[in-house]
Write an enzyme that holds these catalytic residues in place. Structure first.
Site, short mmCIF file in Angstrom:
data_model
loop_
_atom_site.label_atom_id
_atom_site.label_comp_id
_atom_site.label_asym_id
_atom_site.label_seq_id
_atom_site.Cartn_x
_atom_site.Cartn_y
_atom_site.Cartn_z
N ASP A 31 0.84 -1.06 0.07
CA ASP A 31 0.21 0.12 0.04
C ASP A 31 0.98 1.21 -0.15
OD1 ASP A 31 -2.05 1.87 0.15
OD2 ASP A 31 -3.06 0.95 1.99
N ASP A 38 -69.21 -57.25 21.41
CA ASP A 38 -69.35 -58.28 20.71
C ASP A 38 -68.24 -59.48 20.84
OD1 ASP A 38 -67.10 -56.92 19.94
OD2 ASP A 38 -67.72 -56.50 18.01
N ASP A 39 -67.23 -59.45 21.90
CA ASP A 39 -66.29 -60.44 22.26
C ASP A 39 -66.78 -61.18 23.42
OD1 ASP A 39 -64.38 -59.42 20.48
OD2 ASP A 39 -63.85 -57.83 22.00
N ASP A 90 -51.03 -53.46 57.92
CA ASP A 90 -49.78 -53.22 58.69
C ASP A 90 -49.99 -52.18 60.01
OD1 ASP A 90 -50.13 -50.86 57.33
OD2 ASP A 90 -48.26 -50.82 56.55
#
EC number: 3.4.23.-
Length: 1755
Positions: A461, A1427-1428, A1685
């Site tokens: 520079d 249904d069971d 207990d």
């Protein structure tokens, strides 16, 4: 010239602008290497002349004129003189000439003697040292090589010049390092191409185009030896030459292969970094392309992880794919495969909308072909490195050499050898490189380097008077704090840290030193030519070297980009430590402000707007260069992401385009926002905004309502303000058609003032875009500010006002000005601003006392409108004040506790920025002011006193032998401001009065006791009471003073009502444990307690036997001892090791009374009568601590930044009262609608399965004649009450089948259409578990059945009509129902009556009384659940006969016949059962939980340490005020419903060990605080970790054929809210656990004995019902036992004395229990607490205890 060049590069920071003065070159697009022969000849002559003049006449020097540059400098300049280097002698950028052969003729450039070769290679003349080209080769550059990739179109003059004069070409530079060989070989290949030897260079396949001649081989060998010295060759090159020293071709071939590999990697990286996809090509092809690139990079050692790959892919998505950036940006663990699934889904949706062709995925072979077809479809926009030249006569620029030895330095004179399919990308700077991409020729733009720095070099520079350097490694003799003033080209100060010497060691072995300044605030390291000239060193740009005045070359100069550089390798490193210089104090005025700080300071505006504002000085006090913008591009503000999240952008340009032009403040836009719900009455619910059309200046005003008079007041105010402040008259106001604007009052006001109202068109909100966008922007800012600061929501308008102030000061990118500038106002001084919510301390000029603190914590809101002060919110006073008396509170902790990223603190920056406004509290005086009494209109919070004065209690140091922290107290006079808490506190609703927040004073006369420490570490709530006071060594006698006579140990009959005290256990990290507390009788307790009421009879002292049976008169022939043993036998009780008795030390035999007041809901067993931690108990073992999960609790701790106040006393409030405006909670939906399952389903396979299920359901409905198909009814003819909506729902069952169901909307069914007295019964879970247990003991066969479409078998009695589903196209018609459709209120009851009637009448079954859905006959038992059906029998044929009868009437499926003798697996009502007849049965839910839990979106930790227990002892649920928005509250309640719902389902099915935790958390579903959610997550995590655990049953082997039914009971006294007790019971049948119950006692018990009595009395009814069921199903005798207990409870049961019952409630309970025990022949037995497995039902236990009590029946 200097000023002109500086103006072209304004963006270069300190020092960089000066650096461009002398070394910057005129911008050109020409290749520096591409030099025509004619220009080389001219340059050779000029260069020779210049060199000769310099050599012969040192006093004069001339610089030849460069025809390539238009330079204002003269062609010749005077020679350098003694002293500083003259400015006019420096070579400017326009005087830089290309170098030719004469440059390389310099002796210093050829240090090695050329190898001997044929004379034909030497040119005429003895001075030439370079080889001459053979005649067969031809004239260099006369004809281009076809392989070189360059063509030249020369003019006729150029051709003649080339033919006649050109003899040489430019050779490659010298190889100076093995690391530079790859770059050097490129220049060497270019050299051969320019020498017309391109045909001998090996191609990609390793073979040359033509064979090489002997002369060419000799030339190749000698030039390689000259320019590539052997000491700088890489190892692999030396290995080749060691075999054959002339095999240069092999070296070139291998080098080309390496370059090709590197080029492919670079191209792949560039392609991946520049992906673009918008759906124009198939998604398959795009996926294949990307995956191929990633695979290649991974194979080459460049690993691309999923996160980086997904970011690169999403960044390139556009069009309809762009939204994936926003929907996926929070998914941290997203993979590339997941992202491409989304891309495929969008692409298939696009294709589906274009045509009706089905989408399909291609096979892998197709994808591979596509990858080749679409390789370059998304080619990035680039500029080619070496485009073909069309005119060879244009001026060219010579290329300088890269002399850097750094391996990472970019090469400045290398070209690509071959082209790839993907062009290289042009980069503006090296920061644009991605994924570790190296800086290669394919990425460097050689024609524009204004921003580039050459690493390892100093920039030359001439304009810099001093040398500046950023690094301290090369500074010698450094001294700090130099008094030097350095400015840049813009006259701005450059701060200097140190000064020292910069020492050079040049090529001639000479050392030179110059002065250097150290500063980090420059862009490049600058080397001043003026300082070099002072030490007799000049820069010769003709030869590109640094040289002395005598011509001695010191170092080469490198041209890179537009500048000239010198390598740092000539610098001598120093021994100075870097921190010595780097830690030098830098002036605060020059330190750059971090961008996140400025971003928050300016109301979270975006970076572009802030930069515009700083450039145009709309924000004053500092400049754009004072901000560090390095993080602005990549910075993501979490508060902005949360607060400004939006669906889509508003439409741009939606405002009317053809409206008239107006002057400032003549055309206003206005709109009203609101209401904001759930705010105190003092806070505004609306705001009205105004925007000027011309200046875009904004105003906002708060509103509490939208009444006409309120709106009129605002309009009057703003019109007067504009008229007086801006001398303008409003002509037009644009607004929407809301009633607040269209009312007659406002219309007359506008008409009176001559203002034209401009209303938007109907239903066109977009025409009101200015106001709508402003409201959206302000609301985004408001949410962001509140999120960032943590301030309560009632301060929302303060955030709006702060944002408006900042927005008026920010420049618009279009107008380049801010609204304030347009309005003629000065810019905003940012030093007068504080970040919104900045913690401050406000001076209290009028304290309560002289010793009261003078500072009040507060939070800065915004500058005041009415003064020079600041509006500050004071949480402790519940008000805002306008004051200037404040100081900024500095904190070093993270402000954003909700995010997991680095803490951001800007204290130093804030101090610098507000330096002139800082302190008002001096060290010697405090300036008082009356500003604190000025209450602004921002006092949105009413004054509520939530901190009543509390008595101070001093805690003795002997709290616990493990406590080492001294106690502390918190009172109003000792408040401290924590520096770790930056967020503001969330305030409670001020409308909640003190009466419904504070505990009722009538509830207890116990004095208030403040907390001794916060609940920050896990929620432990410790009380400020003397738990253990030091005692005298001698025993004290009984006296009348209770404080000296009460024993600290357990007292079952201790009365709180009469003593006003409550037992409180000592906190311990290990939970509760009473194994070291000796049992004492009630009589002994009574002796130690004085002034108490008469108690019940106490039992005699108990011995240490493990089992104690209480004799009860029952009609049995078995002795009592044998009965006890038979009841205890076979129970899954833990095996305990023998323990030695523990003695108490003397000081603790007598302890003072314990006063406490506890109202917290607990998971830690507060007040538990069965478990105490004694004074000599040990800490928890490693086993207890190894699985503990540390979860955050939202209590007052360092991570909770919501409060700066000390912890308040715990206040119990109603759960619902804590939530504002809570409405109904929608049920959780787990099924799909028709449109979700079929219409818009993207999954083709799943869609087809749902369609199949749909047709199956329709056929079943028609088959069952569900509705009347003969007639359709008009909707208008039917009573709307009898019309039921219907719909199809779809779901996927656990077995993988897809099911469709046509259902009625029973949720909206009218009550008149069904009988509310009918019940839909199903089998009770206890009945099912009892049946399964008896089946195991009796070797039963278990058969599982299913009845398809069960409800449709039941007729419907009522007249009901349904709407057909919409897709059937009968919207105006109705059909009448004939069957009980699923979903109807009465369908379940109708089916139950139908199947019950059939089983009784046709199958010979009878229902067990009291147990619905349990049917039996002499051989078979049936459990029915809708249904069971589950069948149990000793003979499988009996089950088959029932099945045959069922099939005659119903569509019955056999799920599992159960005929095998091996292990059979069932899935019965959610339970996964493994059953081997006559051996064992295992019940679990592993598969179900594995499927369901991941769908809950719970943060699981599958790879971490597993939890040992579902909860931790000693944790309390803090039920302080809960303030949530309605939507957030609903979302969290929904989440709690899902989580607790699943946990409850699992717990009541078989995980009875979890019931206590489930029950406790279920009580807080409507109180979803963060702590509750954390505990729920912990519970779900434990269920996930133990999902493989099973309830284990083994076949019992009784001595006599009897059934044994036992209940084990337990209770925890007063450990639930409002002193309620937790009770728990476990039921066992023949030693098998069949059920459990944990619940909070419905009534408040006054002692542990009373709690135990309550627990036992709750268990007896179910015990009797189970006994009846067992006797009905199995005709064996039954023995019933009750284990507890509590010996005092047993003594009450056997006692006949009723005089000592303390009250009526206690007495009636006890008497009823006596009657039940004697009347039902119950055997009451004592069980040790350590063996009481019901203990897990009443309190959280340590891990070791929890495992001990459960591992025998759950494992």
């Amino acid at each position: 010239m200097e000023s002109q060049q500086l103006s072209n590069y304004p963006h270069i920071s300190h020092g960089s602008a000066c650096a461009s003065v002398t070394s910057k070159e005129v911008h050109t697009n020409q290749d520096p290497l591409d030099v025509s022969a004619s220009k080389i000849q001219e340059y050779d002559k000029a260069s020779t002349k210049a060199n000769s003049q310099q050599t012969t006449t040192p006093a004069s020097s001339a610089v030849p004129e460069n025809p390539h540059h238009a330079s204002p400098q003269p062609a010749s300049v005077p020679p350098p003189q003694n002293g500083p280097y003259p400015q006019q002698c420096m070579m400017t950028q326009n005087q830089a000439n290309p170098s030719g052969w004469s440059f390389y003729g310099h002796p210093s450039m050829i240090p090695y003697t050329p190898y001997q070769m044929s004379p034909m290679y030497f040119p005429p003349g003895p001075q030439s040292q370079f080889p001459q080209y053979p005649s067969s080769v031809g004239t260099p550059l006369s004809t281009p090589s076809p392989e070189s990739g360059n063509t030249f179109t020369d003019s006729s003059s150029a051709d003649s010049d080339m033919t006649s004069t050109k003899k040489y070409v430019r050779p490659p530079p010298m190889l100076t390092s093995p690391n530079d060989f790859p770059n050097w070989v490129k220049t060497y290949i270019k050299f051969l191409q320019n020498s017309n030897l391109g045909g001998i260079i090996p191609t990609v396949n390793g073979k040359p185009v033509r064979p090489i001649t002997d002369d060419e081989l000799t030339f190749l060998y000698n030039t390689f030896q000259i320019f590539a010295p052997s000491q700088f060759l890489p190892t692999w090159v030396k290995d080749i030459l060691s075999v054959d020293y002339t095999d240069i071709m092999k070296i070139l071939s291998k080098s080309i292969e390496k370059m090709q590999s590197d080029t492919q990697e670079a191209n792949d990286i560039v392609t991946l970094a520049n992906l673009q996809y918008n759906g124009s090509t198939p998604a398959d092809a795009f996926e294949t392309k990307v995956t191929n690139i990633i695979d290649r990079l991974n194979n080459n050692g460049i690993h691309i992880n999923n996160k980086v790959a997904c970011q690169l892919i999403m960044r390139g998505l556009s069009g309809e794919y762009k939204f994936l950036r926003y929907t996926r940006h929070r998914h941290l663990n997203m993979t590339v495969a997941e992202l491409f699934l989304d891309i495929h889904a969008i692409y298939e949706e696009q294709q589906g909308s274009r045509n009706s062709k089905p989408n399909y995925r291609r096979n892998p072979s197709d994808e591979k072909n596509d990858s080749r077809s679409y390789t370059n479809t998304t080619k990035p926009k680039v500029i080619a490195r070496n485009p073909q030249k069309t005119n060879n006569s244009k001026s060219k620029t010579a290329r300088a050499h890269n002399v850097s030895t750094s391996n990472n330095s970019p090469s400045t004179d290398n070209d690509s050898i071959s082209k790839s399919t993907t062009e290289p990308i042009q980069l503006n700077n090296k920061h644009d490189l991605h994924l570790g991409q190296k800086l290669t020729e394919s990425t460097v733009n050689h024609t524009n380097h204004s921003d580039d720095e050459l690493p390892g070099h100093l920039l030359l520079d001439s304009g810099a008077s001093r040398t500046l350097i950023r690094s301290a490694h090369h500074i010698h003799s450094a001294s700090s704090n130099p008094d030097i003033n350095v400015v840049d080209a813009q006259k701005r100060n450059i701060p200097i840290n140190a000064i020292g010497d910069l020492q050079f060691h040049f090529q001639d072995n000479t050392k030179t030193s110059i002065k250097v300044l150290h500063t980090p605030n420059i862009a490049y390291d600058l080397l001043s030519l003026n300082e070099l000239a002072a030490v007799d060193i000049t820069a010769c740009f003709t030869k590109n070297v640094l040289e002395r005045s005598d011509g001695t070359v010191l170092a080469p100069i490198v041209k890179y980009g537009d500048f000239y550089w010198v390598s740092k390798k000539y610098l001598l490193p120093s021994n100075i430590s870097v921190p010595t210089i780097n830690n030098v104090h830098t002036s605060e005025s020059t330190r750059k402000y971090p961008y996140p700080f400025i971003h928050r300071m300016l109301a979270h505006a975006n970076a572009q707007t802030i930069r515009y504002s700083l450039k145009n000085n709309t924000i004053t006090y500092f400049n754009e260069s004072d901000v560090d913008w390095s993080s602005a591009i990549d910075y993501q503000c979490p508060d902005c992401l949360i607060g400004k999240s939006t669906k889509h952008r508003h439409i741009k340009g939606s405002r009317l385009k053809y409206q008239n032009s107006y002057e400032p403040f003549q055309y206003l836009h206005t709109d009203i926002f609101g209401p904001v719900h759930n705010l105190p009455k003092s806070a505004p619910s609306y705001f009205i905004s105004f925007t000027d059309e011309t200046t875009k200046f904004r105003w906002v005003y708060p509103l509490h309502d939208r009444r006409e008079d309120s709106i009129l007041d605002v309009f009057t105010t703003i019109l007067a303000f504009i008229k007086n402040q801006f001398q303008a008259s409003v002509l037009v106001i644009q607004m929407d058609r809301g009633s607040e604007y269209t009312n007659r009052t406002l219309h007359k006001f506008l008409e009176k003032n001559g203002i034209t109202p401009c209303y938007t068109t109907t239903a066109d909100s977009r025409a009101h875009g200015v106001a709508e966008r402003l409201n959206r922007t302000l609301l985004d800012d408001c949410r962001t500010q509140l999120q960032c600061s943590g301030l309560p929501n009632h301060l929302w308008f303060s955030a709006i006002e702060f944002s408006t102030i900042v927005r008026n000061s920010l420049a618009s990118p279009k107008s380049k000005k801010s609204a304030r500038q347009h309005a003629g106002l000065a810019g905003l001084d940012i030093s007068t601003l504080l970040p919104f919510g900045q913690p401050v301390i406000v001076n209290d000029h009028n304290p309560n006392s002289k010793i009261h603190p003078r500072g009040i914590p507060g939070y800065a809101l915004h500058p005041s409108r009415n003064s020079y002060g600041y509006i500050i919110y004071l949480p402790s006073l519940k008000k805002t004040v306008d004051t200037t008396n404040y100081v900024i509170l500095q904190g070093k902790e993270s402000r954003l506790d909700q995010f997991n990223y680095d803490a951001l603190t800007f204290d130093e920056d804030l101090n610098r920025l507000t330096a002139s406004y800082h302190s008002f509290i001096a060290s010697n005086e405090i300036q008082e002011s009356n500003d604190l009494n000025i209450e602004s209109d921002h006092d949105f919070q009413s004054d509520i006193e939530l901190h009543p004065e509390q008595p101070r209690n001093v805690l003795s140091k002997a709290v616990s032998p493990t406590d080492s922290t001294p106690p502390s107290t918190h009172t109003e006079d000792s408040k401290r401001v924590s520096k770790t808490n930056i967020r503001a506190p969330r305030e409670v609703d001020p409308n909640i009065s003190e009466s419904n927040i504070l505990p009722s004073k009538k509830r207890s006369s116990t004095p208030q006791i403040s907390n001794i420490e916060s609940t920050g570490s896990g929620g432990m709530h410790k009380l400020n009471v003397p738990l253990l006071a030091p005692m005298s060594q001698s025993n004290t006698h009984e006296s009348s003073h209770a404080s000296k006579s009460k024993d600290f140990r357990h007292s079952d009959s201790y009365s709180e009502n009469e003593t006003n005290h409550t037992n409180v256990p000592i906190s311990s990290t290990g939970g509760t444990n009473n194994k070291t507390v000796p049992q004492i009788s009630d009589q002994e307790t009574e002796k130690r307690i004085i002034h108490r009421s008469p108690s019940i009879d106490a039992s005699p002292p108990e011995n240490n036997s493990s089992h104690n049976i209480v004799p009860i008169k029952t009609p049995t022939t078995v002795s009592e001892q044998n009965t006890e043993e038979s009841i205890i036998a076979d129970l899954p009780l833990p095996d305990l090791p023998p323990e030695s008795p523990t003695e108490f030390p003397d000081p603790f035999k007598e302890l003072p009374p314990i006063n406490s007041r506890q109202t917290n809901s607990s998971l830690g067993g507060i007040g538990d009568s069965n478990a105490y931690t004694t004074i000599n108990s040990k800490k928890r073992s490693l086993e207890d601590n190894e699985t503990e999960i540390k979860v955050s609790r939202d209590t007052w701790n360092t991570k909770n930044m919501r409060s700066l106040e000390p912890p308040r006393s715990k206040k119990r409030i109603h759960l619902i009262a804590a939530v504002k405006a809570v409405k109904s909670i929608k049920p959780i939906r787990t099924t799909l609608r028709y449109d979700e399952a079929i219409t818009y389903n993207k999954d083709i396979k799943e869609k087809e399965k749902y369609i199949e299920a749909y047709h199956k359901e329709v056929n079943q409905l028609l088959k069952m004649k569900t509705w009347d198909t003969d007639k359709y009814y008009d909707r208008k003819e039917i009573d709307p009450k009898r019309v039921i909506n219907s719909m199809f729902i779809f779901n996927r069952k656990r077995d993988g089948t897809h099911k469709a169901r046509f259902v009625a909307r029973g949720d909206i069914q009218h009550p008149d259409t069904y009988d509310s007295g009918m019940q839909s019964n199903t089998v009770h879970h206890y009945a099912l578990m009892t049946s399964l247990s008896l089946a195991l003991d009796n070797n039963y066969y278990i058969t599982q059945l299913d009845i398809s479409s069960a409800y449709l078998y039941a007729d419907i009695k009522e007249e009901l009509y349904i709407r057909p589903p919409p897709h059937l196209g009968m919207n105006d018609k109705l059909i009448r129902l004939k069957k009980s459709l699923y979903g109807l209120k009465q369908s379940g009851a109708n089916w139950y009556e139908t199947i019950k009637s059939y089983l009784i009448k046709q199958c010979g079954m009878e229902e067990v009384r009291g147990w619905s859905c349990v049917f039996k006959n002499s051989q078979v038992t049936i459990c029915l659940f809708v249904d069971d059906m589950i069948l149990f029998s000793k003979d499988l044929n009996s089950n088959k006969r029932i099945i045959a009868k069922l099939k005659m009437q119903y569509d019955t499926k056999i799920i599992n016949l159960g005929e095998s003798d091996d292990e059979i697996q069932y899935d019965i009502l959610g339970l996964e059962i493994k059953y081997q007849r006559g051996k064992y049965m295992k019940l679990g839910m592993e598969n179900s939980l594995t499927e369901k839990i991941p769908k809950l979106n719970v943060p699981l930790n599958p790879n971490g340490r597993k939890l040992g227990a579902p909860g931790q002892p000693g944790l309390y649920i803090n039920q302080q005020e809960l303030e949530l928005e309605e939507d957030d509250y609903k979302m969290k309640v929904h989440e709690m419903q899902k989580l607790i719902g699943l946990a409850s389902y699992v717990g009541y099915k078989f995980r009875f060990d979890l019931l206590y935790y489930i029950n406790t958390l279920a009580q807080h579903i409507l109180f979803p605080s963060k702590q509750v959610l954390d505990m729920t997550y912990e519970l779900i995590q434990f269920i996930w970790n133990t999902r493989d655990k099973q309830l284990i049953w083994h076949k019992s082997k009784p001595v006599k054929p009897t059934n044994k039914l036992v209940v084990i009971s337990d209770a925890s006294y007063g450990n639930q809210p409002y002193y309620k007790s937790q009770i728990g019971n476990i039921y066992l049948l023949n030693g098998k656990v069949i059920g459990g119950k944990s619940t909070k006692a419905s009534l408040t018990c006054t002692s542990t004995t009373e709690a135990e009595i309550h627990a036992i009395s709750e268990s007896v009814p179910l015990l009797n019902n189970l006994s009846y069921l067992i006797q009905e199903l199995d005709k064996k005798p039954i023995t019933k036992g009750l284990l507890t207990d509590s010996k005092s409870t047993i003594s009450i049961i056997i006692s006949n004395n009723e005089e000592k019952f303390r009250n009526r409630f206690f007495g009636t309970k006890a008497m009823r229990l006596r009657d039940e025990v004697s009347g039902n022949h119950l055997h009451v037995c004592y069980i040790e607490t350590k063996k009481n497995i019901a203990d897990v039902m009443t309190k959280p236990l340590p891990i070791k205890t929890f495992k001990l009590l459960t591992n025998k029946w759950i494992h």
